[in-house]
Design a protein around this motif. Structure first.
Motif, PDB file in Angstrom:
ATOM      1  N   GLU A 133      -6.733   8.043  -9.477  1.00  0.00           N
ATOM      2  CA  GLU A 133      -6.260   7.549  -8.194  1.00  0.00           C
ATOM      3  C   GLU A 133      -7.426   6.987  -7.388  1.00  0.00           C
ATOM      4  OE1 GLU A 133      -3.991  10.510  -6.103  1.00  0.00           O
ATOM      5  OE2 GLU A 133      -3.084  11.260  -7.954  1.00  0.00           O
ATOM      6  N   VAL A 134      -7.110   6.124  -6.435  1.00  0.00           N
ATOM      7  CA  VAL A 134      -8.094   5.555  -5.525  1.00  0.00           C
ATOM      8  C   VAL A 134      -7.478   5.502  -4.126  1.00  0.00           C
ATOM      9  CG1 VAL A 134      -9.186   4.142  -7.308  1.00  0.00           C
ATOM     10  CG2 VAL A 134      -7.326   3.176  -5.951  1.00  0.00           C
ATOM     11  N   PRO A 135      -8.306   5.337  -3.085  1.00  0.00           N
ATOM     12  CA  PRO A 135      -7.744   5.103  -1.755  1.00  0.00           C
ATOM     13  C   PRO A 135      -6.954   3.792  -1.747  1.00  0.00           C
ATOM     14  CG  PRO A 135     -10.075   5.717  -1.620  1.00  0.00           C
ATOM     15  CD  PRO A 135      -9.773   5.463  -3.068  1.00  0.00           C
ATOM     16  N   ASN A 136      -6.010   3.692  -0.835  1.00  0.00           N
ATOM     17  CA  ASN A 136      -5.182   2.475  -0.709  1.00  0.00           C
ATOM     18  C   ASN A 136      -4.537   2.113  -2.047  1.00  0.00           C
ATOM     19  OD1 ASN A 136      -6.118   2.174   2.018  1.00  0.00           O
ATOM     20  ND2 ASN A 136      -7.989   1.231   1.202  1.00  0.00           N
ATOM     21  N   ARG A 141      -2.972  -1.273  -6.487  1.00  0.00           N
ATOM     22  CA  ARG A 141      -2.333  -1.152  -7.799  1.00  0.00           C
ATOM     23  C   ARG A 141      -0.923  -1.717  -7.833  1.00  0.00           C
ATOM     24  NH1 ARG A 141      -2.541   4.489 -11.357  1.00  0.00           N
ATOM     25  NH2 ARG A 141      -1.828   3.616 -13.331  1.00  0.00           N
ATOM     26  N   GLY A 142      -0.370  -1.979  -6.671  1.00  0.00           N
ATOM     27  CA  GLY A 142       0.993  -2.488  -6.620  1.00  0.00           C
ATOM     28  C   GLY A 142       2.004  -1.382  -6.349  1.00  0.00           C
ATOM     29  N   PRO A 143       3.295  -1.706  -6.344  1.00  0.00           N
ATOM     30  CA  PRO A 143       4.343  -0.731  -6.043  1.00  0.00           C
ATOM     31  C   PRO A 143       4.278   0.490  -6.973  1.00  0.00           C
ATOM     32  CG  PRO A 143       5.240  -2.954  -6.092  1.00  0.00           C
ATOM     33  CD  PRO A 143       3.842  -3.045  -6.612  1.00  0.00           C
ATOM     34  N   LYS A 144       4.480   1.648  -6.395  1.00  0.00           N
ATOM     35  CA  LYS A 144       4.317   2.897  -7.132  1.00  0.00           C
ATOM     36  C   LYS A 144       5.224   2.967  -8.348  1.00  0.00           C
ATOM     37  CE  LYS A 144       3.851   7.858  -6.296  1.00  0.00           C
ATOM     38  NZ  LYS A 144       3.908   8.941  -5.252  1.00  0.00           N
ATOM     39  N   GLU A 145       6.429   2.388  -8.254  1.00  0.00           N
ATOM     40  CA  GLU A 145       7.367   2.470  -9.382  1.00  0.00           C
ATOM     41  C   GLU A 145       6.872   1.710 -10.612  1.00  0.00           C
ATOM     42  OE1 GLU A 145       9.125  -0.647  -6.469  1.00  0.00           O
ATOM     43  OE2 GLU A 145       8.042   1.279  -6.375  1.00  0.00           O
ATOM     44  N   HIS A 146       5.857   0.878 -10.436  1.00  0.00           N
ATOM     45  CA  HIS A 146       5.316   0.123 -11.564  1.00  0.00           C
ATOM     46  C   HIS A 146       4.081   0.774 -12.180  1.00  0.00           C
ATOM     47  CE1 HIS A 146       7.194  -3.744  -9.652  1.00  0.00           C
ATOM     48  NE2 HIS A 146       8.100  -2.954 -10.232  1.00  0.00           N
ATOM     49  N   TRP A 147       3.586   1.868 -11.580  1.00  0.00           N
ATOM     50  CA  TRP A 147       2.397   2.524 -12.120  1.00  0.00           C
ATOM     51  C   TRP A 147       2.719   3.192 -13.448  1.00  0.00           C
ATOM     52  CZ3 TRP A 147       0.696   5.790  -7.275  1.00  0.00           C
ATOM     53  CH2 TRP A 147       0.400   4.924  -6.213  1.00  0.00           C
ATOM     54  N   ARG A 155      -1.427  -0.617 -15.159  1.00  0.00           N
ATOM     55  CA  ARG A 155      -2.505   0.318 -15.494  1.00  0.00           C
ATOM     56  C   ARG A 155      -3.835  -0.073 -14.861  1.00  0.00           C
ATOM     57  NH1 ARG A 155      -4.078   0.000 -20.201  1.00  0.00           N
ATOM     58  NH2 ARG A 155      -3.072  -1.921 -20.907  1.00  0.00           N
ATOM     59  N   ARG A 156      -3.895  -1.255 -14.278  1.00  0.00           N
ATOM     60  CA  ARG A 156      -5.152  -1.757 -13.712  1.00  0.00           C
ATOM     61  C   ARG A 156      -5.305  -1.378 -12.242  1.00  0.00           C
ATOM     62  NH1 ARG A 156      -6.405  -7.693 -11.560  1.00  0.00           N
ATOM     63  NH2 ARG A 156      -8.667  -7.496 -11.231  1.00  0.00           N
ATOM     64  N   ILE A 157      -6.509  -0.935 -11.879  1.00  0.00           N
ATOM     65  CA  ILE A 157      -6.858  -0.690 -10.476  1.00  0.00           C
ATOM     66  C   ILE A 157      -8.082  -1.547 -10.165  1.00  0.00           C
ATOM     67  CG2 ILE A 157      -7.487   1.011  -8.741  1.00  0.00           C
ATOM     68  CD1 ILE A 157      -6.233   3.157 -10.542  1.00  0.00           C
ATOM     69  N   PRO A 158      -7.912  -2.658  -9.453  1.00  0.00           N
ATOM     70  CA  PRO A 158      -9.034  -3.563  -9.199  1.00  0.00           C
ATOM     71  C   PRO A 158     -10.177  -2.876  -8.450  1.00  0.00           C
ATOM     72  CG  PRO A 158      -6.952  -4.616  -8.670  1.00  0.00           C
ATOM     73  CD  PRO A 158      -6.651  -3.168  -8.898  1.00  0.00           C
ATOM     74  N   ASN A 159     -11.368  -3.391  -8.663  1.00  0.00           N
ATOM     75  CA  ASN A 159     -12.533  -2.833  -7.982  1.00  0.00           C
ATOM     76  C   ASN A 159     -12.495  -3.173  -6.491  1.00  0.00           C
ATOM     77  OD1 ASN A 159     -14.312  -5.276  -7.385  1.00  0.00           O
ATOM     78  ND2 ASN A 159     -14.015  -5.541  -9.588  1.00  0.00           N
ATOM     79  N   LEU A 160     -13.454  -2.633  -5.757  1.00  0.00           N
ATOM     80  CA  LEU A 160     -13.459  -2.737  -4.297  1.00  0.00           C
ATOM     81  C   LEU A 160     -14.103  -4.013  -3.770  1.00  0.00           C
ATOM     82  CD1 LEU A 160     -14.664   0.916  -3.616  1.00  0.00           C
ATOM     83  CD2 LEU A 160     -12.415   0.024  -2.977  1.00  0.00           C
ATOM     84  N   HIS A 194     -14.421   3.884  -6.910  1.00  0.00           N
ATOM     85  CA  HIS A 194     -14.502   5.336  -6.781  1.00  0.00           C
ATOM     86  C   HIS A 194     -13.098   5.900  -6.911  1.00  0.00           C
ATOM     87  CE1 HIS A 194     -15.711   9.074  -4.167  1.00  0.00           C
ATOM     88  NE2 HIS A 194     -15.403   9.384  -5.428  1.00  0.00           N
ATOM     89  N   GLY A 195     -12.860   6.610  -8.000  1.00  0.00           N
ATOM     90  CA  GLY A 195     -11.564   7.212  -8.246  1.00  0.00           C
ATOM     91  C   GLY A 195     -11.638   8.726  -8.222  1.00  0.00           C
ATOM     92  N   PHE A 196     -10.491   9.359  -8.062  1.00  0.00           N
ATOM     93  CA  PHE A 196     -10.406  10.821  -7.989  1.00  0.00           C
ATOM     94  C   PHE A 196      -9.094  11.270  -8.614  1.00  0.00           C
ATOM     95  CE2 PHE A 196      -8.974   8.803  -4.112  1.00  0.00           C
ATOM     96  CZ  PHE A 196      -7.709   9.335  -3.921  1.00  0.00           C
TER      97      PHE A 196
END
Length: 230
Positions: A133-136, A141-147, A155-160, A194-196
Motif C-alpha cells: 500500500e501507499v498513501p493516496n 492506483r485507480g478505483p479500489k475495485e480494480h486492485w 497491479r501497478r502503483i506509480p512512483n511519486l 514508499h510503500g507499507f
C-alpha cells in the motif's frame, strides 16, 4: 564465569553491529555464484540463450529470452544498492524483492513486489502475488475495485516523482530498503516511492530479463536496523 559470558555477549553484539553496516557485493565480477536462473524458454530448448551473463566485470541482463536471476539466499530488513544503465535502446527491466513462489504470474514472474526499472517509470511498484500500500492509494492506483495482484488487475502503483533517470548511457543509482512491512526506493538520490503493509517481509531478491539489455556494475546488500530518512 559471569564475566566471561558477559564479555562473550558483548563481542557478539559488536560483531553483529559491524556486520549490519558491511556492504556485501552479490556479484564477484566473474560468475553468477549465489544466484540461480529461472528462464522458461530454457526448459524445453537446450540451445536457448542464457540471458544473464558477466561481461567486463559487470552483470548484464540481455533482455531476451524473458526470465529472472534469483538469489539463493533469502533476506529481510535490508538495503540493496544498484548501479545500472541501459545498453542501446532503453526499455524494460525490474528488481524484485520478497521473492518466493516461482512463475506465480503468467508462468513467468515469481511472487514478489517488483521495483520497476523500466525507462521513464523507474521506482514504480508492481504487485505480483503480493500486495503493498501507499498513501493516496486510489489516486495513484485507480478505483479500489480494480486492485489486485494477479492477471489483468491493477497491479501497478506509480512512483511519486515521475522520471528521475539520468541521461541514457549514464549510470543510475537505485537504493531499495525493505524493513518489516515497508519498502522505500530512492533513484539518483531522490525518494521516489514508499510503500507499507506489504504482505511479505522476506524472500529472495531477483533481477529481470524483460526486453532490454541492462548493465549492472553494482549490486550490494546491507543489513539494516531501521529505514533511512527521506
Amino acid at each position: 564465569m559471569k564475566y566471561i559470558n558477559l564479555t562473550f555477549l558483548s563481542l557478539l553484539f559488536l560483531s553483529s553491529c559491524t556486520t549490519s553496516k558491511r556492504a556485501v557485493s552479490l556479484f564477484d565480477g566473474t560468475s553468477l555464484n549465489g544466484w540461480h536462473i529461472d528462464v522458461p524458454a530454457m526448459d524445453k530448448d537446450k540451445d536457448a540463450r542464457n540471458p544473464f551473463i558477466i561481461r567486463n566485470g559487470n552483470f548484464v541482463t540481455l533482455g531476451s529470452p524473458g526470465g529472472h536471476l534469483i538469489t539463493d539466499a533469502s533476506f529481510s530488513n535490508y538495503r540493496m544498492e544498484l548501479e545500472y544503465r541501459f545498453v542501446g535502446e532503453p526499455g524494460n527491466c525490474g528488481a524484485l524483492v520478497h521473492v518466493s513462489k516461482p512463475r506465480r504470474l503468467y508462468a513467468m514472474f515469481p511472487q514478489s513486489v517488483e521495483v520497476q526499472l523500466k525507462h521513464k517509470n523507474a521506482g514504480d511498484f508492481w504487485c505480483i502475488g503480493e500486495n503493498i500500500e501507499v498513501p493516496n492509494m486510489e489516486a495513484r492506483r485507480g478505483p479500489k475495485e480494480h486492485w489486485g495482484v494477479d492477471g489483468k488487475k491493477n497491479r501497478r502503483i506509480p512512483n511519486l516523482t515521475g522520471n528521475m533517470e539520468n541521461e541514457l548511457g549514464e549510470w543510475n543509482k537505485m537504493q531499495i530498503e525493505c524493513y518489516k512491512d515497508e519498502v522505500k526506493v530512492w533513484l539518483n538520490g531522490k525518494l521516489v516511492n514508499h510503500g507499507f503493509n506489504a504482505t511479505a517481509t522476506s524472500g529472495s531478491f531477483a533481477l529481470q530479463s524483460e526486453g532490454s539489455e541492462v548493465e549492472f556494475r553494482k549490486v550490494t546488500h546491507h543489513s539494516i536496523k531501521k529505514l533511512s530518512k527521506d
